[in-house]
Design an enzyme around this catalytic site. Structure first.
Site, short mmCIF file in Angstrom:
data_model
loop_
_atom_site.label_atom_id
_atom_site.label_comp_id
_atom_site.label_asym_id
_atom_site.label_seq_id
_atom_site.Cartn_x
_atom_site.Cartn_y
_atom_site.Cartn_z
N LYS A 107 0.81 -1.21 0.00
CA LYS A 107 0.00 0.00 0.00
C LYS A 107 0.85 1.27 0.00
O LYS A 107 0.35 2.34 -0.28
CB LYS A 107 -0.98 -0.02 1.16
CG LYS A 107 -2.05 -1.09 0.95
CD LYS A 107 -3.15 -1.02 1.97
CE LYS A 107 -4.22 -2.06 1.68
NZ LYS A 107 -3.77 -3.42 2.02
C1 PLP Z 1 -4.55 -4.43 1.74
C2 PLP Z 1 -3.79 -5.66 1.62
C3 PLP Z 1 -4.21 -6.70 0.78
C4 PLP Z 1 -5.49 -6.62 -0.01
O1 PLP Z 1 -5.44 -5.66 -1.04
P1 PLP Z 1 -6.77 -5.06 -1.66
O2 PLP Z 1 -6.33 -4.02 -2.60
O3 PLP Z 1 -7.58 -4.51 -0.51
O4 PLP Z 1 -7.50 -6.19 -2.30
C5 PLP Z 1 -3.40 -7.81 0.66
N1 PLP Z 1 -2.26 -7.93 1.37
C6 PLP Z 1 -1.84 -6.97 2.20
C7 PLP Z 1 -0.59 -7.18 2.99
C8 PLP Z 1 -2.57 -5.80 2.34
O5 PLP Z 1 -2.15 -4.85 3.18
#
Ligand code: PLP
Length: 434
Positions: A107
């Site tokens: 993210k």
């Molecule tokens: C947020 C997150 C996900 C999921 O991603 P999305 O875009 O919400 O589908 C998967 N793995 C990790 C470590 C995350 O922080």
């Protein structure tokens, strides 16, 4: 480039508006009115391009009217001061490591880019912005890190009490300064509902300059498409079927991959790898679109019962379930299978995988077992550093995982959070009072 709302194709807003509003007045999510293709010469030369060059080409398809090429280049260079390496397990399987950013999760890509874009658009204004972020764990700390110490910007994080890991909680609650953490007595969907309701509240909209920054915001979504294309550029073979497995929760990462595909990335199949929170799997199998209640799992950043970005996927493919099935394959896995996968990946390849990446591995493996590819390239997205989920990993592998230095520092700080109920009234009062 203009953007429409998933609830109304005729709505048309600028990039700036789409970013600052976060969500359309009608409650829909913003989508680009068209998805331009990257040129054939771009694809021919892509393996000679750096991550920054790829990001600039992709971003300028959408942003060229709103930001000059020069400003975009420096914004991108400033935002992406970390790598997204493709690590091969063998000739056909590789792992796209998306955890080299400041909070050790994918993210960071969206958050670092968005923070700079918001600061860029806001620098001429004299008004403080309040950014609301509902987080199931990793979003909040990534966003907070992106916006930390940015002038004129305040960030309010909402996270579900007791449902994030200790490390995640520390990352959410120890920055302070222009970052405030709210510990909500409820689950992630409650947090998300509070944020959505706040945006639709007339009084709050008037009194506060609200913006969102979770994966529903376009400025978070677009940069996530960069690394799909940068991964393609790093492949050993680009002329065989390409399968990309995405550990999915709120479906932002997957949606960004679909955008990359629409820009011309030759993907044979996307895999939506799910834990037992399997909304998308139910939709693909039976056309069900009913929100599910959230079940806590080891891969807790994927514990989502009603994924926001599903609306974007429907919009992208005109609600055509059959078409979506041709593009996305989905499977769901228990925590037991996830644990087993962590052991298997370590014993087969010597690679230490976190629980989210392990789910991604399982789904790719199942898909490949059903196919008869003579040759292919399979990419597993690894979305978090294993040290962030070290409890499960240590239990399975009986090894010590070296904690990166940034994480050690965060861990030594004291938690600062404000407890709040899941009632909108309380959240609204908090926003109006501060
Ligand atoms: C947020 C997150 C996900 C999921 O991603 P999305 O875009 O919400 O589908 C998967 N793995 C990790 C470590 C995350 O922080």
């Amino acid at each position: 480039m203009k953007f429409y709302s998933t609830n109304n194709k005729n709505c048309s807003v600028s990039l700036r508006e789409a970013i600052f509003k976060g969500i359309a007045n009608d409650g829909g999510l913003f989508m680009p009115q068209e998805i331009p293709k990257l040129s054939p010469s771009f694809w021919q030369n892509v393996h000679h391009l750096s991550f920054h060059q790829i990001a600039t080409e992709v971003a300028s398809l959408f942003l060229s009217e709103d930001i000059s090429r020069e400003d975009l280049e420096s914004l991108i260079a400033d935002a992406f001061h970390f790598e997204a390496p493709l690590v091969y397990l063998n000739d056909t399987l590789s792992i796209l490591e998306l955890f080299h950013g400041p909070t050790l999760a994918f993210k960071d890509f969206g958050a670092q880019f968005m923070a700079r874009l918001v600061a860029y658009f806001n620098q001429k204004e004299n008004k403080e912005i309040t950014i609301l972020v509902a987080t199931s764990g990793d979003t909040g700390s990534a966003v907070a890190n992106g916006f930390y110490n940015q002038p004129g910007i305040r960030v309010i994080l909402l996270y579900p009490s007791g449902m994030v890991s200790e490390i995640q909680e520390k990352q959410l609650t120890t920055l302070t300064g222009n970052i405030t953490a709210l510990e909500v007595e409820g689950n992630f969907d409650d947090c998300q509902r509070l944020v959505k309701t706040a945006f639709l509240d007339k009084e709050l909209r008037k009194g506060r300059n609200l913006s969102s920054a979770n994966s529903i915001n376009l400025a978070r979504l677009l940069p996530q498409s960069f690394y799909y294309i940068a991964a393609y550029a790093q492949l050993k073979k680009r002329n065989v079927p390409l399968i990309i497995s995405v550990p999915s929760g709120n479906l932002g990462n997957l949606t960004a991959g679909l955008l990359a595909k629409e820009m011309g990335l030759p993907v044979t199949r996307f895999i939506a790898a799910l834990n037992i929170n399997k909304f998308l799997y139910e939709y693909l199998k039976e056309g069900k679109q009913k929100p599910l209640s959230v079940i806590p799992t080891l891969s807790n950043a994927m514990d989502v019962g009603n994924p926001s970005n599903f609306a974007r996927i429907l919009a992208l493919y005109q609600n055509d379930q059959q078409k979506i099935n041709q593009i996305i394959y989905s499977r769901s896995y228990s925590d037991d299978s996830t644990r087993q996968a962590i052991r298997e990946i370590y014993s087969k390849y010597g690679y230490i995988m976190d629980p989210h990446g392990a789910v991604s591995y399982l789904a790719l493996k199942e898909y490949l077992a059903e196919q008869n590819f003579t040759d292919f390239q399979g990419i597993i997205l690894e979305t978090a550093h294993p040290a962030k989920f070290s409890t499960a990993v240590k239990e399975e592998l009986q090894i010590e995982i070296e904690m990166p230095k940034s994480l050690k520092e965060t861990f030594s700080k004291k938690k600062k959070a404000i407890k709040i109920s899941h009632k909108f009234k309380d959240f609204k009062n908090f926003l109006l009072d501060t």
